[in-house]
Motif scaffolding. Structure first.
Motif, short mmCIF file in Angstrom:
data_model
loop_
_atom_site.label_atom_id
_atom_site.label_comp_id
_atom_site.label_asym_id
_atom_site.label_seq_id
_atom_site.Cartn_x
_atom_site.Cartn_y
_atom_site.Cartn_z
N ALA A 13 5.01 4.39 9.18
CA ALA A 13 5.60 3.90 7.94
C ALA A 13 6.86 3.09 8.26
O ALA A 13 7.51 3.32 9.28
N VAL A 39 2.26 1.20 7.52
CA VAL A 39 2.29 1.60 6.11
C VAL A 39 3.68 1.24 5.56
O VAL A 39 4.66 1.91 5.88
N VAL A 41 6.48 1.21 2.82
CA VAL A 41 6.80 2.07 1.67
C VAL A 41 8.20 1.75 1.19
O VAL A 41 9.06 1.33 1.98
N GLU A 45 10.87 6.34 -1.14
CA GLU A 45 9.63 7.12 -1.05
C GLU A 45 9.26 7.48 0.38
O GLU A 45 8.33 8.27 0.60
N ALA A 46 9.95 6.92 1.37
CA ALA A 46 9.59 7.15 2.77
C ALA A 46 9.59 8.62 3.16
O ALA A 46 8.64 9.10 3.80
N GLU A 48 9.00 11.31 1.38
CA GLU A 48 7.86 12.02 0.80
C GLU A 48 6.55 11.61 1.46
O GLU A 48 5.63 12.42 1.59
N VAL A 49 6.46 10.35 1.88
CA VAL A 49 5.27 9.89 2.59
C VAL A 49 5.11 10.67 3.90
O VAL A 49 4.01 11.09 4.27
N GLU A 54 1.13 11.37 5.20
CA GLU A 54 0.49 10.06 5.04
C GLU A 54 0.90 9.09 6.14
O GLU A 54 0.37 7.99 6.24
#
Length: 266
Positions: A13, A39, A41, A45-46, A48-49, A54
């Motif tokens: 991410a 990914v 983001v 939000e990073a 929580e990813v 994820e």
């Protein structure tokens, strides 16, 4: 699934403003059989990813929850103010927050700065995103404070920016859940830290990998003069004593005066 194991992969991410291309290129050179998926983001939000699994690791903006995440700080960005090209601020090479006190400053909902007291005059509303705030700056409605990478990312021909010397700054770090520190995560850490392929500080290799590496490495020749001579065979006698005795006999023989020829009587 058809009975075969799923091919390994690595999901990385990254937040807007980060350019991971250099590290991705090195990954593809070193681990061509393991796909790396990027990914993108939003900064907020990073974490929580990563918590949701994820992504295996990510380039995030600090701070993060250090009770859950491991993080390697990489660099800190300069904070800039984005302004129209014809704004009076462009006359200076850099500015301070005091110079912006009477300006309308946007604080979008995805603002990456943790302001105790936002500077400038408040806008009539908070834009939802940084790109939305950029559009408002282009409309000559107000100004925007962002990390320099975001000013470059959302660059427009009718806008420019100037460094703000006393503004808060944003730092980028490589982060991942501490309990999910896999071998592939260790591989990527090594790449980010600039370690070489054969660096011993990389991830711990499995026994099979270690054996394979040992077989592939050429045997090192022993330096000359370091090989020890084999010990003398045991015969019940002390070699040193025999040598010492021989030396003593030799010494004794030297001390015995030689007998010359008898003189002839005249």
């Amino acid at each position: 699934m058809t009975g075969s194991e799923e091919s390994p992969s690595f999901r990385l991410a990254y937040v807007p403003g980060v350019t991971p291309a250099k590290w991705v290129r090195i990954w593809n050179e070193r681990l061509p059989d393991i796909a790396l998926t990027l990914v993108q983001v939003p900064a907020a939000e990073a974490p929580e990813v990563l918590r949701a699994g994820e992504a295996d690791a990510g380039f995030v903006r600090l701070p993060v929850d250090r009770t859950y995440f491991s993080a390697i700080p990489l660099y800190t960005e300069t904070t800039v103010v984005v302004v129209p090209k014809d704004h009076l601020i462009t006359a200076a090479d850099e500015v301070t927050l005091a110079d912006l006190a009477e300006e309308v400053l946007f604080h979008p909902l995805d603002d990456v700065f943790d302001w105790d007291s936002p500077p400038g005059e408040p806008a009539f509303e908070r834009p939802a995103t940084t790109p939305d705030a950029i559009e408002l700056v282009a409309a000559n409605v107000g100004l925007l404070l962002v990390p320099q990478s975001l000013a470059r990312l959302y660059h427009r021909k009718d806008l420019t920016y100037r460094p703000v010397t006393d503004a808060p700054q944003s730092s980028i770090a490589l982060s991942w859940p501490e309990e999910a520190t896999t071998g592939l995560v260790e591989d990527f850490i090594g790449i980010v830290r600039g370690r070489t392929v054969n660096s011993t500080r990389g991830r711990v290799k499995s026994p099979a990998e270690q054996q394979k590496q040992q077989r592939s490495e050429p045997k090192r020749a022993e330096p000359k003069g370091t090989r020890q001579k084999p010990a003398a065979a045991s015969t019940g006698r002390n070699p040193r004593a025999r040598t010492a005795g021989g030396s003593a006999r030799t010494a004794g023989a030297k001390q015995t005066p030689k007998r010359g020829k008898p003189r002839r009587r005249s």
